[in-house]
Design a protein around this motif. Sequence first.
Motif, PDB file in Angstrom:
ATOM      1  N   PHE A  93     115.619 -37.737  -2.721  1.00 49.97           N
ATOM      2  CA  PHE A  93     115.330 -36.682  -1.748  1.00 49.97           C
ATOM      3  C   PHE A  93     114.042 -36.976  -0.980  1.00 49.97           C
ATOM      4  CE2 PHE A  93     113.147 -32.745  -0.585  1.00 49.97           C
ATOM      5  CZ  PHE A  93     114.100 -32.164   0.242  1.00 49.97           C
ATOM      6  N   PHE A  94     112.970 -37.304  -1.706  1.00 45.83           N
ATOM      7  CA  PHE A  94     111.702 -37.572  -1.035  1.00 45.83           C
ATOM      8  C   PHE A  94     111.798 -38.810  -0.142  1.00 45.83           C
ATOM      9  CE2 PHE A  94     109.484 -35.199  -4.634  1.00 45.83           C
ATOM     10  CZ  PHE A  94     109.270 -34.078  -3.852  1.00 45.83           C
ATOM     11  N   SER A  95     112.555 -39.815  -0.577  1.00 45.99           N
ATOM     12  CA  SER A  95     112.715 -41.017   0.235  1.00 45.99           C
ATOM     13  C   SER A  95     113.390 -40.693   1.554  1.00 45.99           C
ATOM     14  CB  SER A  95     113.528 -42.063  -0.535  1.00 45.99           C
ATOM     15  OG  SER A  95     113.718 -43.222   0.237  1.00 45.99           O
ATOM     16  N   GLY A  96     114.479 -39.929   1.496  1.00 41.51           N
ATOM     17  CA  GLY A  96     115.182 -39.554   2.716  1.00 41.51           C
ATOM     18  C   GLY A  96     114.373 -38.620   3.584  1.00 41.51           C
ATOM     19  N   PHE A  97     113.702 -37.658   2.955  1.00 42.86           N
ATOM     20  CA  PHE A  97     112.922 -36.689   3.714  1.00 42.86           C
ATOM     21  C   PHE A  97     111.776 -37.356   4.472  1.00 42.86           C
ATOM     22  CE2 PHE A  97     109.138 -33.961   3.880  1.00 42.86           C
ATOM     23  CZ  PHE A  97     109.605 -32.934   4.687  1.00 42.86           C
ATOM     24  N   ILE A  98     111.056 -38.237   3.794  1.00 42.66           N
ATOM     25  CA  ILE A  98     109.908 -38.889   4.435  1.00 42.66           C
ATOM     26  C   ILE A  98     110.366 -39.797   5.575  1.00 42.66           C
ATOM     27  CG2 ILE A  98     107.996 -40.504   4.056  1.00 42.66           C
ATOM     28  CD1 ILE A  98     107.899 -39.408   1.160  1.00 42.66           C
ATOM     29  N   ALA A  99     111.465 -40.534   5.346  1.00 42.03           N
ATOM     30  CA  ALA A  99     111.973 -41.422   6.404  1.00 42.03           C
ATOM     31  C   ALA A  99     112.372 -40.627   7.639  1.00 42.03           C
ATOM     32  CB  ALA A  99     113.160 -42.220   5.874  1.00 42.03           C
ATOM     33  N   ARG A 100     113.063 -39.495   7.446  1.00 41.37           N
ATOM     34  CA  ARG A 100     113.464 -38.662   8.592  1.00 41.37           C
ATOM     35  C   ARG A 100     112.248 -38.011   9.234  1.00 41.37           C
ATOM     36  NH1 ARG A 100     116.895 -41.019   6.502  1.00 41.37           N
ATOM     37  NH2 ARG A 100     119.119 -40.603   6.374  1.00 41.37           N
ATOM     38  N   ALA A 101     111.263 -37.614   8.426  1.00 37.06           N
ATOM     39  CA  ALA A 101     110.072 -36.979   8.980  1.00 37.06           C
ATOM     40  C   ALA A 101     109.294 -37.939   9.867  1.00 37.06           C
ATOM     41  CB  ALA A 101     109.182 -36.468   7.850  1.00 37.06           C
ATOM     42  N   GLN A 132     124.120 -37.394  -4.975  1.00 32.03           N
ATOM     43  CA  GLN A 132     124.856 -38.562  -5.450  1.00 32.03           C
ATOM     44  C   GLN A 132     124.166 -39.244  -6.620  1.00 32.03           C
ATOM     45  OE1 GLN A 132     126.252 -41.326  -2.444  1.00 32.03           O
ATOM     46  NE2 GLN A 132     126.342 -39.711  -0.904  1.00 32.03           N
ATOM     47  N   GLU A 133     122.837 -39.112  -6.703  1.00 34.69           N
ATOM     48  CA  GLU A 133     122.097 -39.763  -7.784  1.00 34.69           C
ATOM     49  C   GLU A 133     122.339 -39.114  -9.144  1.00 34.69           C
ATOM     50  OE1 GLU A 133     120.475 -42.533  -7.503  1.00 34.69           O
ATOM     51  OE2 GLU A 133     120.862 -42.635  -5.357  1.00 34.69           O
ATOM     52  N   ILE A 176     118.332 -36.056 -18.963  1.00 39.45           N
ATOM     53  CA  ILE A 176     117.986 -35.096 -17.917  1.00 39.45           C
ATOM     54  C   ILE A 176     116.802 -35.605 -17.109  1.00 39.45           C
ATOM     55  CG2 ILE A 176     117.318 -32.720 -17.450  1.00 39.45           C
ATOM     56  CD1 ILE A 176     120.152 -33.086 -18.545  1.00 39.45           C
ATOM     57  N   GLY A 177     115.847 -36.253 -17.781  1.00 31.37           N
ATOM     58  CA  GLY A 177     114.694 -36.802 -17.081  1.00 31.37           C
ATOM     59  C   GLY A 177     115.096 -37.851 -16.067  1.00 31.37           C
ATOM     60  N   SER A 178     116.068 -38.694 -16.402  1.00 35.17           N
ATOM     61  CA  SER A 178     116.542 -39.709 -15.467  1.00 35.17           C
ATOM     62  C   SER A 178     117.209 -39.077 -14.253  1.00 35.17           C
ATOM     63  CB  SER A 178     117.530 -40.652 -16.174  1.00 35.17           C
ATOM     64  OG  SER A 178     117.981 -41.661 -15.311  1.00 35.17           O
ATOM     65  N   VAL A 179     118.023 -38.051 -14.486  1.00 35.39           N
ATOM     66  CA  VAL A 179     118.681 -37.363 -13.369  1.00 35.39           C
ATOM     67  C   VAL A 179     117.646 -36.746 -12.437  1.00 35.39           C
ATOM     68  CG1 VAL A 179     120.176 -35.430 -12.749  1.00 35.39           C
ATOM     69  CG2 VAL A 179     120.800 -36.919 -14.664  1.00 35.39           C
ATOM     70  N   ILE A 180     116.667 -36.041 -13.001  1.00 36.28           N
ATOM     71  CA  ILE A 180     115.643 -35.392 -12.173  1.00 36.28           C
ATOM     72  C   ILE A 180     114.834 -36.432 -11.407  1.00 36.28           C
ATOM     73  CG2 ILE A 180     113.525 -34.021 -12.256  1.00 36.28           C
ATOM     74  CD1 ILE A 180     114.725 -32.533 -14.639  1.00 36.28           C
ATOM     75  N   PHE A 181     114.456 -37.513 -12.088  1.00 41.32           N
ATOM     76  CA  PHE A 181     113.635 -38.553 -11.464  1.00 41.32           C
ATOM     77  C   PHE A 181     114.332 -39.137 -10.249  1.00 41.32           C
ATOM     78  CE2 PHE A 181     112.327 -42.978 -10.979  1.00 41.32           C
ATOM     79  CZ  PHE A 181     110.943 -42.884 -10.987  1.00 41.32           C
ATOM     80  N   TRP A 182     115.601 -39.513 -10.398  1.00 48.53           N
ATOM     81  CA  TRP A 182     116.296 -40.186  -9.305  1.00 48.53           C
ATOM     82  C   TRP A 182     116.714 -39.226  -8.205  1.00 48.53           C
ATOM     83  CZ3 TRP A 182     115.788 -44.940  -8.134  1.00 48.53           C
ATOM     84  CH2 TRP A 182     115.441 -45.848  -9.125  1.00 48.53           C
ATOM     85  N   VAL A 183     117.005 -37.987  -8.541  1.00 45.72           N
ATOM     86  CA  VAL A 183     117.296 -36.997  -7.493  1.00 45.72           C
ATOM     87  C   VAL A 183     116.051 -36.746  -6.652  1.00 45.72           C
ATOM     88  CG1 VAL A 183     117.827 -34.563  -7.088  1.00 45.72           C
ATOM     89  CG2 VAL A 183     119.224 -35.890  -8.670  1.00 45.72           C
ATOM     90  N   LEU A 184     114.898 -36.564  -7.323  1.00 43.68           N
ATOM     91  CA  LEU A 184     113.652 -36.347  -6.588  1.00 43.68           C
ATOM     92  C   LEU A 184     113.297 -37.561  -5.740  1.00 43.68           C
ATOM     93  CD1 LEU A 184     111.344 -34.586  -9.228  1.00 43.68           C
ATOM     94  CD2 LEU A 184     112.385 -33.567  -7.202  1.00 43.68           C
ATOM     95  N   LEU A 185     113.449 -38.756  -6.317  1.00 37.67           N
ATOM     96  CA  LEU A 185     113.091 -39.971  -5.587  1.00 37.67           C
ATOM     97  C   LEU A 185     113.975 -40.143  -4.354  1.00 37.67           C
ATOM     98  CD1 LEU A 185     111.081 -42.327  -5.835  1.00 37.67           C
ATOM     99  CD2 LEU A 185     112.880 -43.622  -6.966  1.00 37.67           C
TER     100      LEU A 185
END
Length: 331
Positions: A275-283, A12-13, A264-273
């Motif tokens: 993903f990592f935010s959701g992954f860490i919270a679920r972990a 979505q980002e 492209i840098g903005s898209v990559i930055f926010w997609v990574l942020l």
Amino acid sequence: MDWILLFSNAAQEIISPTTAAYALAALGLAIHFGFTGLLNFGQAGFMMLGAYGFAIATLTFGWPVWAAILTGVVASIVFALILGIPTLRLRADYLAIVTIAAAEIVRLLFTTNTFEPVTGSANGLQGYKGGFEALNPLLLFFNENDLIGFGPWVYNPYDWWVRIFGWSLVALAAFITWRLFKSPWGRVIKGIREDEDAVRALGKNVYFYKMQSLVIGGVFGALAGMIFILPRAVVPSNYQTSLTFFIYAILLLGGAATVFGPIIGSVIFWVLLSFFSGFIARAVEVGWLPFLSNVQAGQLRFILVGIAIMLIVIYRPQGIFGNKKELAFVK
């Protein structure tokens, strides 16, 4: 661990208004730093002036959308002139010091209780979106509560309108930037970045060209600030110095002296942020990271994104779309 939900939220980002706002702000910073060599550490200040100019013009004066946008643009031009007149004849580090301080001064002015009836103080402003929403062409075909889209990109007409407007501005700004730096003006600007004394020896007014660059990049920052507030309220705490540092990370990620790199840098930055935010919270929830609290997990996402950016800087120092010819300057 719901991997489909994690990837869906990250996807979505790609077209989110926040991603568009950061892309446009990074494009303005590319004009300042990547093409001209100006060390502007106050892009958050330009974004704040654009956001508050739009909101105050709408709420306090009742002006239409076009006038509110023009107010934010004019405010950014005045801000650029105030910053540039005393500093652009000096070394680059003077501009860096002045811009980072000026952005903080602006933020504190909007936070103070003295101007609370106009700025909302620390609580910010909201309720300024009615005029923009009324311009939504999608309401001719859909009801305001309809859900439109496919896959992870399903939104109501207003959310789609914000995305269409935001990314249209990004596309227009990218085209303007591309045309500018293919023109004689752009060649002079890049010459200033490499050796301003040589450009001055050719009879060019280096100070005037720098001022033009500062104004154009600042206007992009102001427009980015307007996109940033369309899905949320205007809150001064969103415009701290870290905002400018995030934009620099995006700029260097995509390529400092490129047109499409910041996007492209903005898209990559926010997609990574995301993903990592959701992954860490679920972990943390499932017990994979028992040594972390929820607060620590929230900070870990920035560490992981930082590591990813560091790896790119190490193995691709000119950025994803950067040219090796620009590498000497970026270093």
